[in-house]
Design a protein around this motif. Structure first.
Motif, mmCIF file in Angstrom:
data_model
loop_
_atom_site.group_PDB
_atom_site.id
_atom_site.type_symbol
_atom_site.label_atom_id
_atom_site.label_comp_id
_atom_site.label_asym_id
_atom_site.label_seq_id
_atom_site.Cartn_x
_atom_site.Cartn_y
_atom_site.Cartn_z
ATOM 1 N N ASP A 433 -1.883 -3.229 4.157
ATOM 2 C CA ASP A 433 -2.496 -3.225 2.822
ATOM 3 C C ASP A 433 -4.000 -3.479 2.945
ATOM 4 O O ASP A 433 -4.450 -4.233 3.813
ATOM 5 N N GLU A 467 -4.995 0.594 -4.295
ATOM 6 C CA GLU A 467 -3.784 1.381 -4.454
ATOM 7 C C GLU A 467 -3.923 2.793 -3.883
ATOM 8 O O GLU A 467 -2.936 3.423 -3.506
ATOM 9 N N LYS A 470 -2.259 3.138 -0.609
ATOM 10 C CA LYS A 470 -0.810 3.112 -0.643
ATOM 11 C C LYS A 470 -0.252 4.509 -0.910
ATOM 12 O O LYS A 470 0.794 4.895 -0.381
ATOM 13 N N ASN A 473 0.494 6.653 2.056
ATOM 14 C CA ASN A 473 1.672 6.302 2.855
ATOM 15 C C ASN A 473 1.357 6.283 4.351
ATOM 16 O O ASN A 473 2.156 6.735 5.172
#
Length: 539
Positions: A433, A467, A470, A473
């Motif tokens: 993250d 985000e 994210k 992936n």
């Protein structure tokens, strides 16, 4: 409890347990059958099937230790817990060294910078690092883990592949791409004049680039001086459009270069720091003309091996190696508290940042942003200090901090990487993250801002997960933002940022009007707010 490897102390041979599956059909076999089974497993002697006596061939054990690239701490743990690994291995040329110590030496020997040293130089480095090859290995690894092969300069970008080739793209008004001309490039271009020369590290500043080779040489191109950004470019300043060796550094084996706003610095393989220019009034440990091209040793750190350096706009951070842990020194301009000493005064000579000891914080990585700084601790905590404009310190406000302060918003996060730009901070967690805080205006934080939002804008003063990553992936390994004053480099476009994935893929976002993202943007588009693929193979 006795270590299984310590059987030697009780008169039996230490053994290494191999993975084997029990076979009930042979559990009641005759001695002859058992002997045959041992022969099939290539296990000789009286040991239990599936076991290999370590003492039979310590050279094989040494090869395994060296080939596995064990961490120096693991090598030290073997010595501390197992008699077999703590006793002399009886290998030439030094029969007194243990197997872990020999393995550390072998791993150091894999590095060109170490391999090219003579025996006297190697021994001197060992003593500087604490008298052990394990310490020398750890000292080398600190720099390797802190470094990056991707550099987001002000308006131009430099990428180094694992084979040592160099690609450049973006603004080229002063020849800072090293391609032999002054035309901007909108896609990665190989610097062909360097083919056959292995580059290991790079630094990019205002219209200037420095490259370090695996043999310790430094090449520079672009603006022909060691000063950084200037409000008015001197008329006599010349330009170098192809890589040229820095003659004044020929007597120094350099392993790292850094370019600040008003100065440049290099680090030698022995851990000595040299600075160029901006030494007037002893700002950087020496008193010389701003246009000085001679490297000046920071002699105050002569007895302290520095493993990594990081340059801000007008100050320098140094991560020093010590056997019991790392420490951080700073020198330069102290406005805003960015030197970390609890005050805002300048320091003309390097001074130890003592606050880390009070926090029981063991720094393993540092990042000197343009106006603020950050450090990563061995336990995954993050400290920040300096100017707090736009919340870049992550403490929920814009107040400055004159000493390192733990970022409370990351208390439940184990950080493994951090980086800083101009009023921006990125932190990568162990799970991949990415957190960011600070200025959102430059899009360095890739939050999707509404151009018609209120003037105050959203609050980026505390850590927030990005985000956009994210959605890709893909696990992020490093973030590399532009670390330079936008005010002094506005003609280069907005700052930009690279994200290096664990897979080796490279993504970029932010300003791209000069081609610094590696692609040509559509007409009228100056910046990109979402990560986009950069067409270059890091491998």
């Amino acid at each position: 409890m006795q270590c299984p490897m310590d059987a030697a102390a009780s008169g039996t041979s230490p053994v290494m347990q191999f993975h084997s599956i029990a076979d009930d059909s042979t559990s009641h076999s005759s001695p002859l059958t058992t002997s045959l089974e041992r022969s099939k497993r290539h296990c000789h002697g009286d040991g239990i099937p599936g076991e290999f006596p370590l003492a039979v061939s310590p050279s094989i054990v040494l090869h395994v230790l060296s080939a596995c690239d064990l961490d120096p701490k693991d090598l030290a743990a073997l010595e501390a817990t197992c008699t077999f690994f703590s006793k002399p291995a009886n290998f030439a040329p030094n029969f007194a060294l243990s197997l872990p110590e020999l393995a550390a030496f072998d791993m150091c020997q894999k590095r060109t910078m170490f391999k090219l040293m003579n025996e006297e130089e190697k021994e001197c480095l060992k003593q500087r690092c604490g008298g052990s090859w394990k310490h020398v290995l750890r000292y080398i690894l600190v720099r390797e883990k802190n470094g990056s092969r991707v550099i987001a300069g002000p308006g131009h970008s430099i990428v180094i592949t694992t084979s040592g080739d160099v690609y450049s793209f973006g603004a080229n008004c002063s020849g800072q791409l090293g391609l032999g001309d002054s035309e901007d490039r909108f896609k990665p271009c190989l610097i062909r004049s360097l083919q056959g020369i292995r580059i290991t590290q790079a630094a990019a500043g205002s219209r200037r680039t420095m490259l370090v080779t695996d043999t310790g040489s430094v090449y520079a191109f672009g603006k022909d001086n060691f000063r950084g950004a200037e409000l008015v470019e001197a008329a006599h300043t010349s330009q170098i459009t192809t890589p040229k060796i820095v003659e004044s550094l020929k007597g120094v084996f350099v392993v790292q270069a850094a370019i600040g706003g008003y100065f440049s610095a290099v680090l030698s393989r022995e851990g000595r720091v040299y600075t160029f220019s901006w030494g007037k009034n002893e700002r950087l440990g020496h008193n010389s003309d701003p246009s000085d091209v001679e490297p000046r040793l920071l002699s105050e750190l002569e007895d302290v091996p520095v493993a990594y350096i990081s340059a801000g706009n007008c100050y320098l951070l140094m991560l020093a190696y010590q056997p019991n842990g790392m420490s951080v020194y700073s020198v330069g301009c102290g406005l805003g508290g960015k030197l970390g000493h609890g005050c805002k005064t300048n320091k003309g000579v390097p001074k130890l940042i003592e606050q880390f000891q009070s926090l029981s914080f063991k720094p393993v990585s540092i990042s000197a942003g343009t106006w603020h700084a950050a450090a990563l601790g061995a336990d995954g905590r993050v400290c920040t200090w300096g100017w707090g404009h736009t919340g870049c310190l992550g403490h929920g406000n814009e107040e400055y901090k004159a000493a390192p302060t733990v970022v409370e918003g990351l208390r439940n996060v184990k950080a493994v990487h951090l980086s800083t730009g101009e009023y921006t901070t990125f932190v990568v967690a162990d799970n991949g993250d990415v957190y960011s805080f600070g200025s959102g205006e430059s899009l360095n934080l890739i939050f999707q801002e509404d151009d018609e939002a209120e003037e105050e804008g959203p609050d980026f003063s505390t850590p927030s997960i990005v985000e956009s990553f994210k959605a890709l992936n893909k696990k992020v390994a490093q973030i590399c933002p532009t670390n330079a004053s936008y005010w002094l480099n506005s003609e280069m476009g907005h700052p930009h940022t690279f994200a290096v994935m664990e897979s080796g893929e490279l993504c970029a976002f932010g300003g791209g009007i000069r081609g610094q993202l590696g692609v040509k943007l559509l007409e009228g588009v100056e910046k990109v707010s979402s990560p986009m693929h950069v067409p270059i193979d890091l491998s």
